[in-house]
Write an enzyme that holds these catalytic residues in place. Structure first.
Site, PDB file in Angstrom:
ATOM      1  NE  ARG A   1       3.327   1.503  -3.331  1.00 38.09           N
ATOM      2  CZ  ARG A   1       4.528   1.837  -3.799  1.00 38.09           C
ATOM      3  NH1 ARG A   1       5.519   2.008  -2.976  1.00 38.09           N
ATOM      4  NH2 ARG A   1       4.721   2.011  -5.090  1.00 38.09           N
TER       5      ARG A   1
ATOM      6  CB  SER B   1      -1.900  -1.235  -1.204  1.00 42.71           C
ATOM      7  OG  SER B   1      -0.606  -0.948  -1.674  1.00 42.71           O
TER       8      SER B   1
ATOM      9  CE  LYS C   1      -4.135   0.698  -3.683  1.00 49.61           C
ATOM     10  NZ  LYS C   1      -3.006   1.669  -3.705  1.00 49.61           N
ATOM     11  CG  ASP C   2      -3.289   2.492  -8.145  1.00 53.81           C
ATOM     12  OD1 ASP C   2      -2.487   3.094  -7.438  1.00 53.81           O
ATOM     13  OD2 ASP C   2      -3.452   1.259  -8.084  1.00 53.81           O
TER      14      ASP C   2
ATOM     15  N   GLY D   1      -7.980  -1.154 -10.894  1.00 58.26           N
ATOM     16  CA  GLY D   1      -8.612  -0.829  -9.616  1.00 58.26           C
ATOM     17  C   GLY D   1      -8.777   0.681  -9.463  1.00 58.26           C
TER      18      GLY D   1
ATOM     19  N   GLY E   1      -7.623  -7.691  -3.656  1.00 59.33           N
ATOM     20  CA  GLY E   1      -7.983  -6.630  -4.602  1.00 59.33           C
ATOM     21  C   GLY E   1      -7.708  -7.088  -6.036  1.00 59.33           C
ATOM     22  CG  HIS E   2      -3.698  -7.722  -7.437  1.00 62.62           C
ATOM     23  ND1 HIS E   2      -2.907  -7.685  -6.317  1.00 62.62           N
ATOM     24  CD2 HIS E   2      -3.289  -6.697  -8.223  1.00 62.62           C
ATOM     25  CE1 HIS E   2      -2.037  -6.692  -6.430  1.00 62.62           C
ATOM     26  NE2 HIS E   2      -2.243  -6.069  -7.566  1.00 62.62           N
TER      27      HIS E   2
ATOM     28  N   GLY F   1       2.415  -7.940  -9.400  1.00 64.93           N
ATOM     29  CA  GLY F   1       2.583  -9.061  -8.473  1.00 64.93           C
ATOM     30  C   GLY F   1       2.279  -8.670  -7.038  1.00 64.93           C
TER      31      GLY F   1
ATOM     32  CG  HIS G   1      -3.728  -7.226  -2.646  1.00 62.78           C
ATOM     33  ND1 HIS G   1      -4.878  -6.701  -3.200  1.00 62.78           N
ATOM     34  CD2 HIS G   1      -2.732  -6.358  -2.954  1.00 62.78           C
ATOM     35  CE1 HIS G   1      -4.594  -5.561  -3.804  1.00 62.78           C
ATOM     36  NE2 HIS G   1      -3.299  -5.328  -3.680  1.00 62.78           N
TER      37      HIS G   1
HETATM   38  O1  PAF Z   1      -1.242  -0.519 -10.912  1.00 60.93           O
HETATM   39  C1  PAF Z   1      -0.232  -1.233 -11.108  1.00 60.93           C
HETATM   40  O2  PAF Z   1      -0.001  -2.280 -10.477  1.00 60.93           O
HETATM   41  C2  PAF Z   1       0.769  -0.793 -12.157  1.00 60.93           C
HETATM   42  O3  PAF Z   1       0.902   0.584 -12.202  1.00 60.93           O
HETATM   43  C3  PAF Z   1       0.471  -1.370 -13.568  1.00 60.93           C
HETATM   44  C4  PAF Z   1      -0.820  -0.818 -14.114  1.00 60.93           C
HETATM   45  C5  PAF Z   1       0.421  -2.871 -13.507  1.00 60.93           C
HETATM   46  C6  PAF Z   1       1.579  -0.958 -14.538  1.00 60.93           C
HETATM   47  O4  PAF Z   1       2.822  -1.442 -14.115  1.00 60.93           O
END
Ligand code: PAF
Length: 285
Positions: free
Chosen positions: A187, A185, A149-150, A147, A34-35, A29, A32
């Protein structure tokens, strides 16, 4: 778009819509751009898209971080309604739906989890693997979009899929950045104004670090990154590592780098009380 909260509702939705195995975008949730770029990629490729919104307690090694994680469900659903189609759905399960009993599974990703985030956030990737596997079991996607980014999470999820979900193709999507280069992000919205104003320096530092590879050694690049980040008031570098794509093996000297392989410079830092991560490809030219 439909909003579903249980595995049973998901099964029923597949039955009624005569479609299944959607393109899947898992999220926590606080959505933004990016999602939304992941959702757009999924919609281009798949006849049905599922987006999950679930703040997964098992991946937070710091209980304060879990408490403070932004929860903006109404705004998230509003945002998604502009992008999802009639048969697409948002899955918003409760903690009990995902974990009817405590999840005691232990995933072992070997060396992949013994660097970077794995060192600084013990247990984090175990929690990510627990929730992603639960979500894959419920959603049964054909594709899952993550993404870049992670970066380490993406590598670990590829490994999880390779071992346990060979029918799920993992699609990596490029980092989406703010106007000043800050990686988007959830955050970012918690950054104090004075920290947000300086946060564009993170990406500028990564670009400069990537350019140094032809003339400097790895330790000199790391020192440069540390100096530049730590000189910003209230910013503190946690790590900067140059790692090989796929294995995440840290590079210690430029001589170890092969033109056949890809490398990424990965950074984690604190901006005040907010922890940010980012990365950049380091090309040997
Ligand atoms: O990248 C994220 O937002 C989380 O780590 C994910 C993949 C949704 C798992 O909770």
């Amino acid at each position: 778009m439909k909003v579903l909260t249980t595995a049973k509702e998901v099964r029923e939705h597949y039955r009624i819509s005569v479609l299944r195995n959607p393109g899947f975008v898992p999220t926590m949730g606080a959505l933004h751009e990016g999602h939304l770029s992941l959702v757009a990629r999924a919609a281009e490729r798949c006849r049905m898209v599922a987006v999950s919104i679930f703040v997964n307690p098992t991946q937070f090694n710091d209980p304060q971080d879990l408490l403070k994680y932004p929860r903006t469900l109404d705004a998230d659903l509003e945002m998604l309604s502009g992008h999802l189609r009639e048969n697409d759905f948002v899955f918003v399960p409760s903690v009990e739906e995902i974990y009817p009993e405590p999840d005691t599974r232990r995933f072992d990703f070997g060396e992949l989890e013994r660097v970077m985030e794995g060192v600084h956030r013990p247990g984090h990737f175990n929690g990510v693997a627990q929730v992603v596997s639960r979500l894959f079991d419920i959603i049964r996607p054909s594709y899952a979009f993550f993404g870049q980014k992670d970066f380490q999470q993406l590598t670990i999820i590829r490994e999880l899929a390779r071992r346990d979900y060979p029918k799920v193709e993992i699609i990596a999507c490029p980092i989406v950045r703010e106007h000043d280069g800050l990686a988007m992000s959830s955050r970012n919205r918690r950054l104090l104004t004075q920290h947000r104003e300086k946060a564009g320096e993170i990406y500028r530092t990564l670009i400069a670090a990537a350019a140094m590879i032809s003339d400097y050694e790895i330790n000199e690049i790391r020192e440069f990154v540390a100096d530049r980040i730590n000189m910003i008031p209230d910013f503190r570098l946690e790590y900067f590592e140059i790692v090989e794509e796929g294995t995440l093996k840290p590079v210690h000297s430029v001589i170890e780098m092969s033109p056949e392989k890809k490398y990424f410079g990965c950074i984690a830092l604190w901006a005040g009380e907010i922890r940010l991560i980012d990365n950049i490809e380091i090309g040997l030219r």
